[in-house]
Motif scaffolding. Structure first.
Motif, mmCIF file in Angstrom:
data_model
loop_
_atom_site.group_PDB
_atom_site.id
_atom_site.type_symbol
_atom_site.label_atom_id
_atom_site.label_comp_id
_atom_site.label_asym_id
_atom_site.label_seq_id
_atom_site.Cartn_x
_atom_site.Cartn_y
_atom_site.Cartn_z
ATOM 1 N N ARG A 64 45.304 32.314 36.015
ATOM 2 C CA ARG A 64 44.426 33.359 36.572
ATOM 3 C C ARG A 64 42.982 33.143 36.134
ATOM 4 N NH1 ARG A 64 49.017 36.430 35.994
ATOM 5 N NH2 ARG A 64 48.612 37.466 34.044
ATOM 6 N N TRP A 65 42.781 32.764 34.865
ATOM 7 C CA TRP A 65 41.432 32.516 34.355
ATOM 8 C C TRP A 65 40.781 31.376 35.115
ATOM 9 C CZ3 TRP A 65 38.741 28.517 32.171
ATOM 10 C CH2 TRP A 65 37.534 28.850 31.556
ATOM 11 N N SER B 7 39.877 32.523 38.649
ATOM 12 C CA SER B 7 38.707 33.408 38.597
ATOM 13 C C SER B 7 37.443 32.628 38.339
ATOM 14 C CB SER B 7 38.920 34.477 37.524
ATOM 15 O OG SER B 7 37.793 35.285 37.406
#
Length: 143
Positions: A133-134, A137
């Motif tokens: 997810r990081w 993003s």
């Protein structure tokens, strides 16, 4: 029949490659090269502020990641000095502020109409879905 096998084989190879890329994104170490997160105060910032423009040049909140991008680098490309926290950044000058702990910090900042800016230092994401997810993003915000 031969076409169906060919398409199935290609789909299998693409699926394996996609699974490999996904696994890499979830478990590979975070290494961004430079740990500087550059934010530039562009030329004319002070003049626009004095003309009554309320648009912020820098984000109101800057998010850094400990161990990856944990050095705030402010570059003053304006023709007048700018204040960030207790520091006067002269025209053409860079100011680096390293962070060593997870934290939320409020600074005075003359580049903002509010006069303040928040710097949030977040922990590096652990391996797995959080790291995936990081990375997604970070890719979306840099595009």
């Amino acid at each position: 029949m031969r076409t169906i096998r060919l398409v199935a084989g290609i789909a299998g190879i693409v699926g394996i490659a996609a699974a490999g890329a996904l696994a890499w994104a979830m478990f590979a170490p975070l290494d961004g090269g430079s740990r500087d997160a550059l934010f530039e105060i562009p030329p004319g910032t002070w003049a626009r502020r004095m003309a009554g423009e309320k648009r912020d040049i820098l984000p109101q909140t800057i998010r850094l990641t400990l161990g990856v991008r944990d050095v705030l680098l402010l570059r003053n490309s304006d023709k007048v000095p700018q204040i960030f926290g207790p520091v006067l950044i002269m025209p053409g000058q860079d100011f680096r502020l390293p962070f060593e702990t997870v934290s939320e910090n409020d600074f005075n900042c003359t580049a903002h109409s509010s006069g303040t800016m928040k710097v949030i230092v977040e922990p590096a994401p652990p391996a797995g879905l959080a790291r995936l997810r990081w990375r997604i993003s970070a890719a979306l915000h840099s595009a």
